[in-house]
Design an enzyme around this catalytic site. Structure first.
Site, PDB file in Angstrom:
ATOM      1  N   ASP A  36     -45.648  22.657 -97.029  1.00 27.39           N
ATOM      2  CA  ASP A  36     -46.910  22.179 -96.450  1.00 27.39           C
ATOM      3  C   ASP A  36     -47.860  23.337 -96.166  1.00 27.39           C
ATOM      4  O   ASP A  36     -48.531  23.378 -95.134  1.00 27.39           O
ATOM      5  CB  ASP A  36     -46.670  21.368 -95.183  1.00 27.39           C
ATOM      6  CG  ASP A  36     -47.841  20.436 -94.865  1.00 27.39           C
ATOM      7  OD1 ASP A  36     -48.731  20.295 -95.727  1.00 27.39           O
ATOM      8  OD2 ASP A  36     -47.852  19.859 -93.757  1.00 27.39           O
ATOM      9  N   GLY A  53     -56.127  16.666 -86.812  1.00 31.62           N
ATOM     10  CA  GLY A  53     -57.207  17.636 -86.927  1.00 31.62           C
ATOM     11  C   GLY A  53     -56.754  19.040 -86.602  1.00 31.62           C
ATOM     12  O   GLY A  53     -57.375  20.021 -87.005  1.00 31.62           O
ATOM     13  N   ASN A  54     -55.640  19.162 -85.840  1.00 29.02           N
ATOM     14  CA  ASN A  54     -55.040  20.474 -85.592  1.00 29.02           C
ATOM     15  C   ASN A  54     -54.260  20.963 -86.812  1.00 29.02           C
ATOM     16  O   ASN A  54     -53.908  22.157 -86.885  1.00 29.02           O
ATOM     17  CB  ASN A  54     -54.068  20.426 -84.415  1.00 29.02           C
ATOM     18  CG  ASN A  54     -54.746  20.617 -83.069  1.00 29.02           C
ATOM     19  OD1 ASN A  54     -54.833  19.695 -82.270  1.00 29.02           O
ATOM     20  ND2 ASN A  54     -55.230  21.827 -82.822  1.00 29.02           N
ATOM     21  N   SER A  55     -53.983  20.086 -87.742  1.00 32.74           N
ATOM     22  CA  SER A  55     -53.194  20.467 -88.911  1.00 32.74           C
ATOM     23  C   SER A  55     -53.770  21.692 -89.598  1.00 32.74           C
ATOM     24  O   SER A  55     -54.953  21.742 -89.929  1.00 32.74           O
ATOM     25  CB  SER A  55     -53.163  19.316 -89.927  1.00 32.74           C
ATOM     26  OG  SER A  55     -52.306  18.294 -89.503  1.00 32.74           O
ATOM     27  N   GLY A  79     -28.896  19.260-104.035  1.00 34.07           N
ATOM     28  CA  GLY A  79     -28.789  17.850-104.380  1.00 34.07           C
ATOM     29  C   GLY A  79     -27.723  17.077-103.656  1.00 34.07           C
ATOM     30  O   GLY A  79     -26.932  16.352-104.284  1.00 34.07           O
ATOM     31  N   HIS A 121     -51.286  19.304 -96.777  1.00 38.06           N
ATOM     32  CA  HIS A 121     -51.743  17.919 -96.629  1.00 38.06           C
ATOM     33  C   HIS A 121     -53.198  17.812 -96.167  1.00 38.06           C
ATOM     34  O   HIS A 121     -53.794  16.737 -96.231  1.00 38.06           O
ATOM     35  CB  HIS A 121     -50.813  17.120 -95.704  1.00 38.06           C
ATOM     36  CG  HIS A 121     -50.954  17.413 -94.241  1.00 38.06           C
ATOM     37  ND1 HIS A 121     -50.140  18.298 -93.570  1.00 38.06           N
ATOM     38  CD2 HIS A 121     -51.801  16.919 -93.305  1.00 38.06           C
ATOM     39  CE1 HIS A 121     -50.488  18.322 -92.292  1.00 38.06           C
ATOM     40  NE2 HIS A 121     -51.489  17.497 -92.108  1.00 38.06           N
TER      41      HIS A 121
END
Length: 395
Positions: free
Chosen positions: A148, A224-226, A283, A117
């Site tokens: 991610d 911002g740590n992502s 599913g 992201h």
């Protein structure tokens, strides 16, 4: 909080440390996460990423200052120029069209890991390693919204930093000391400390599916740590800081979540090997039972996962699994009664949706799993051949 909490055991509400908030779920769609190291990853994937380190002995523990001094040169300040609209539900901190996040160097080939992201939808990405490094153009080698995780590559000839070592995140324990290093709110090379607060959490990935075995920490992480590392007391990476619970605010309240590095190492290995990342898909959506809920619904078992939804044409549907068809109201929340109850996956008892999700996440598309289900008071085994995960949850 609604009374549903005492009946349904589901993942915590969380928000991306890069910016967006994920709602609280009492039941989740299992599109399975991604493949663990036990599921037979290609040997080239292991060669492509650093080997996982053994747990550090007590005498090897470093201070936060030592971890920072040794590791900060490998911490990346990531800037992603985005001229279009991101497909995620939110953005990392940005200045105009520039989104900022964190990352870290993992080998001597200029490979940097970060969050999907952080760089999703970007036109160009730059990386600055440490306090003294130059700002370098970075290529997005590949990204996986389901975990991610994104892999960047910079010119290794322009890198003067030792890569971080990767720990075995399966060896992490609640209470272990941890350090987070990243760029919250654009404040580069910020270090915070804490402990492993909990293990085996679930969070929602950018594509709407679940990420299993997530590490919860009280080390302060903020937008911002992502993409930055969560490190153990030996200075080895145990996770990629990815999301926070905000309590309705904008910053850290001491509940952060890191994608386990075992997951990231497997995914990055598949990307670096030039292949697509595989995710198994079953599913179904379900709710973990409690004795109270079982009593209210007059069920024949008081432990297991009550199937709430079965995706049409999914592996679960093809295997004949049944969802509830009678909607009832419990404390203002609708529950579908009458569906199959999953009590075990491949012989391992399950009581919560997270356990079913984690089990499915350990397989590849094409693998067959055996679900033990209770239907109309009778117990039966149902074989399900897992499929490929759709691009987005609900597809």
């Amino acid at each position: 909080m609604s009374s549903l909490k005492k009946f349904f055991k589901g993942p915590l509400a969380a928000g991306l440390a890069g910016g967006f908030v994920v709602g609280l779920l009492g039941w989740v769609a299992i599109a399975a996460g991604w493949i663990s190291s036990d599921s037979g990853s290609p040997s080239t994937a292991v060669a492509a990423a650093p080997a996982l380190s053994q747990p550090a002995a007590a005498g090897d523990a470093l201070t936060a200052g030592q971890i920072y001094q040794r590791g900060s040169p490998a911490i990346a300040y990531v800037e992603a120029e985005k001229t279009g609209t991101s497909s995620t539900t939110g953005l990392v901190p940005s200045n105009g069209g520039t989104a900022t996040g964190s990352g870290f160097l993992i080998d001597d080939q200029g490979t940097v890991l970060t969050n999907d992201h952080v760089v999703e939808g970007s036109d160009s990405v730059t990386v600055k390693l440490g306090a003294e490094g130059d700002t370098l153009d970075a290529k997005v080698v590949g990204a996986d919204p389901s975990s991610d995780v994104a892999v960047l590559r910079v010119d290794p000839g322009k890198v003067d930093a030792a890569p971080l070592k990767l720990a075995d995140s399966d060896q992490s324990r609640v209470g272990d000391a941890v350090v987070a290093i990243g760029n919250p709110f654009g404040l580069d090379l910020t270090v915070t400390t804490g402990i492993v607060s909990a293990l085996q959490r679930e969070i929602t990935a950018p594509d709407g599916f679940t990420i299993s075995d997530v590490i919860q920490t009280d080390a302060a992480v903020n937008p911002g740590n992502s993409g930055g590392p969560l490190l153990n007391s030996a200075g080895e990476v145990i996770g990629i800081n990815s999301q926070i619970a905000t309590g309705g605010g904008q910053g850290s309240v001491g509940v952060g979540f890191a994608v386990p590095i075992n997951t990231a190492a497997d995914v990055s290995g598949q990307i670096l090997d030039g292949g697509e990342v595989e995710h198994a898909f079953v599913g179904i959506g379900g709710a973990g039972l409690t004795p109270e809920l079982a009593d209210l619904l007059n069920l024949d078992t008081d432990a297991g996962v009550l199937i709430q939804d079965v995706t049409p044409d999914s592996p679960a549907a093809k295997a004949g699994l049944k969802a509830g068809n009678a909607t009832i109201d419990i404390g203002g929340n609708e529950v579908r009664a009458g569906g199959d109850i999953i009590t075990a996956v491949d012989g391992q008892e399950v009581a919560e949706m997270e356990e079913v999700a984690a089990a499915v996440n350990s397989y590849k598309p094409g693998d067959t799993i055996t679900l033990q289900v209770v239907r109309n008071g009778e117990t039966r085994d149902v074989d399900v051949t897992l499929g490929d995960r759709p691009a987005q949850a609900g597809d």
